[in-house]
Design an enzyme around this catalytic site. Structure first.
Site, short mmCIF file in Angstrom:
data_model
loop_
_atom_site.label_atom_id
_atom_site.label_comp_id
_atom_site.label_asym_id
_atom_site.label_seq_id
_atom_site.Cartn_x
_atom_site.Cartn_y
_atom_site.Cartn_z
N LYS A 1 0.85 -1.19 0.00
CA LYS A 1 0.00 0.00 0.00
C LYS A 1 0.89 1.25 0.00
O LYS A 1 1.90 1.30 0.71
CB LYS A 1 -0.90 0.00 1.25
CG LYS A 1 -1.63 1.33 1.55
CD LYS A 1 -2.69 1.67 0.52
CE LYS A 1 -3.35 3.04 0.80
NZ LYS A 1 -4.23 3.47 -0.33
N CYS B 1 -2.17 10.24 -6.24
CA CYS B 1 -3.32 10.00 -5.36
C CYS B 1 -4.37 11.10 -5.56
O CYS B 1 -4.08 12.28 -5.38
CB CYS B 1 -2.95 9.95 -3.89
SG CYS B 1 -4.46 9.70 -2.91
N ASN C 1 -3.38 5.07 -12.30
CA ASN C 1 -4.10 5.17 -11.03
C ASN C 1 -5.59 5.34 -11.37
O ASN C 1 -5.97 5.40 -12.54
CB ASN C 1 -3.57 6.37 -10.24
CG ASN C 1 -3.73 6.19 -8.73
OD1 ASN C 1 -4.77 5.70 -8.26
ND2 ASN C 1 -2.75 6.60 -7.96
O1 RRO Z 1 -5.63 5.87 -0.56
C1 RRO Z 1 -6.27 6.35 -1.52
O2 RRO Z 1 -7.28 7.05 -1.38
C2 RRO Z 1 -5.86 6.13 -2.90
C3 RRO Z 1 -4.57 6.35 -3.36
BR1 RRO Z 1 -3.15 6.79 -2.23
C4 RRO Z 1 -4.28 6.23 -4.75
O3 RRO Z 1 -3.16 6.44 -5.22
N1 RRO Z 1 -5.30 5.90 -5.57
C5 RRO Z 1 -6.55 5.68 -5.12
O4 RRO Z 1 -7.44 5.38 -5.93
N2 RRO Z 1 -6.82 5.79 -3.78
#
Ligand code: RRO
Length: 310
Positions: free
Chosen positions: A44, A129, A193
């Site tokens: 993660k 993100c 992403n």
């Molecule tokens: O943790 C999130 O909300 C998240 C991340 Br870091 C990301 O890079 N992509 C996503 O869809 N959720």
């Protein structure tokens, strides 16, 4: 049929692993992926300190995919680095460590520590993100990416990769590729992403389906497949000598085949893994093997990148 992949000096039995964020927050989840049929494991995205993330509900599946605004919940960099320290690399499943500092300095701090640890895992730096209220996605600011990557490559001497947001314009593909091509140790890009800040509506309740950001969240699953394929294809063409990791909308062997045909070296499974569990790896691999056998392909190199145009 041979599904093995060799890249960046790593040997994988097959090209499938988890997308960062899915089944990889705790050691128990990471071990679920490691002991599954997956060919690799990624952690993660982490920050220097642990984070609880956004309020729940923050993930919702729909018939066509998923929406999430998790907000980077993670156990903190040291937790994943310690997992990487004890990881059984010799068993042949490469480990990737996803890093997503809230600032460039946070990313540099984690990367300096990781370089000093001299572990055989590879960093995937998350430039994309979409779910941090008030924070734009770095991947959409080309000059900020150039500056960040300059400092990242300075503090981290080894090979690394980046997780990119989806782009939607050929000029943007070209501009981002020009930035990425400046950095020889940037050896892979993961496309894509989630498509940021979508909105899923529940008609019966006349409501949003996740709590953070008044319902806005990153889209994954079948919604994003054509966008993911376009990003894989364009970066495969524009980044000669680098690898593209395909991510987005893989539910079966057919979509895994599409990503590899578009140029992906290996592929990641997000929404489908979240919904189906680790059995998804063996199922998708079986389907990919069958499709390749039907077509007379013996290995992934027989069709990787060979998408035809009209
Ligand atoms: O943790 C999130 O909300 C998240 C991340 Br870091 C990301 O890079 N992509 C996503 O869809 N959720």
């Amino acid at each position: 049929v041979d599904l093995s992949v060799s890249w960046l000096g790593l040997a994988m039995a097959n090209p499938l692993y988890n997308a960062s964020g899915v089944m990889c927050r705790s050691v128990a989840e990471l071990e679920q992926v490691r002991t599954s049929a997956a060919g690799a494991v990624i952690t993660k995205s982490c920050t220097p300190q642990p984070r609880v993330g956004n309020p729940e509900p923050r993930y919702c599946a729909t018939p066509l995919g998923s929406i999430n605004s998790m907000g980077l919940p993670n156990a903190g960099y040291h937790y994943y680095r310690d997992y990487a320290r004890s990881y059984p690399y010799a068993a042949g499943k490469p480990l990737f460590l996803s890093l997503s500092g809230m600032t460039l300095d946070e990313n540099l701090d984690m990367l300096r520590d990781l370089a000093a640890a001299e572990l055989p895992c590879l960093p995937e730096v998350n430039l994309s993100c979409p779910n941090l209220p008030g924070k734009p996605q770095l991947g959409y600011d080309f000059q900020a990416c150039r500056e960040a990557l300059t400092q990242i490559a300075r503090v981290y001497p080894g090979d690394f990769g980046v997780k990119l947001p989806p782009y939607f314009d050929p000029v943007h593909f070209a501009q981002m590729a020009e930035v990425l091509n400046t950095f020889p140790t940037l050896r892979f890009v993961t496309c894509i992403n989630s498509i940021g800040n979508g909105l899923v509506i529940d008609v019966e309740h006349e409501s949003v389906v996740i709590k953070p950001k008044d319902g806005l969240g990153g889209l994954g699953g079948s919604y994003v497949l054509p966008t993911a394929l376009a990003n894989v294809r364009e970066f495969y063409r524009l980044l000669p000598g680098k690898h593209v990791v395909g991510c987005g909308g893989i539910n079966s062997g057919r979509e895994a085949f599409m990503h590899i045909l578009a140029g992906a070296t290996v592929v990641q499974i997000g929404t489908c893994l979240y919904e189906e569990g680790e059995g998804a790896f063996a199922r998708i691999l079986d389907e990919l093997r069958q499709l390749m056998a039907q077509k007379g392909y013996q290995c992934l190199d027989d069709f990787r990148g060979k998408l035809k145009t009209l």
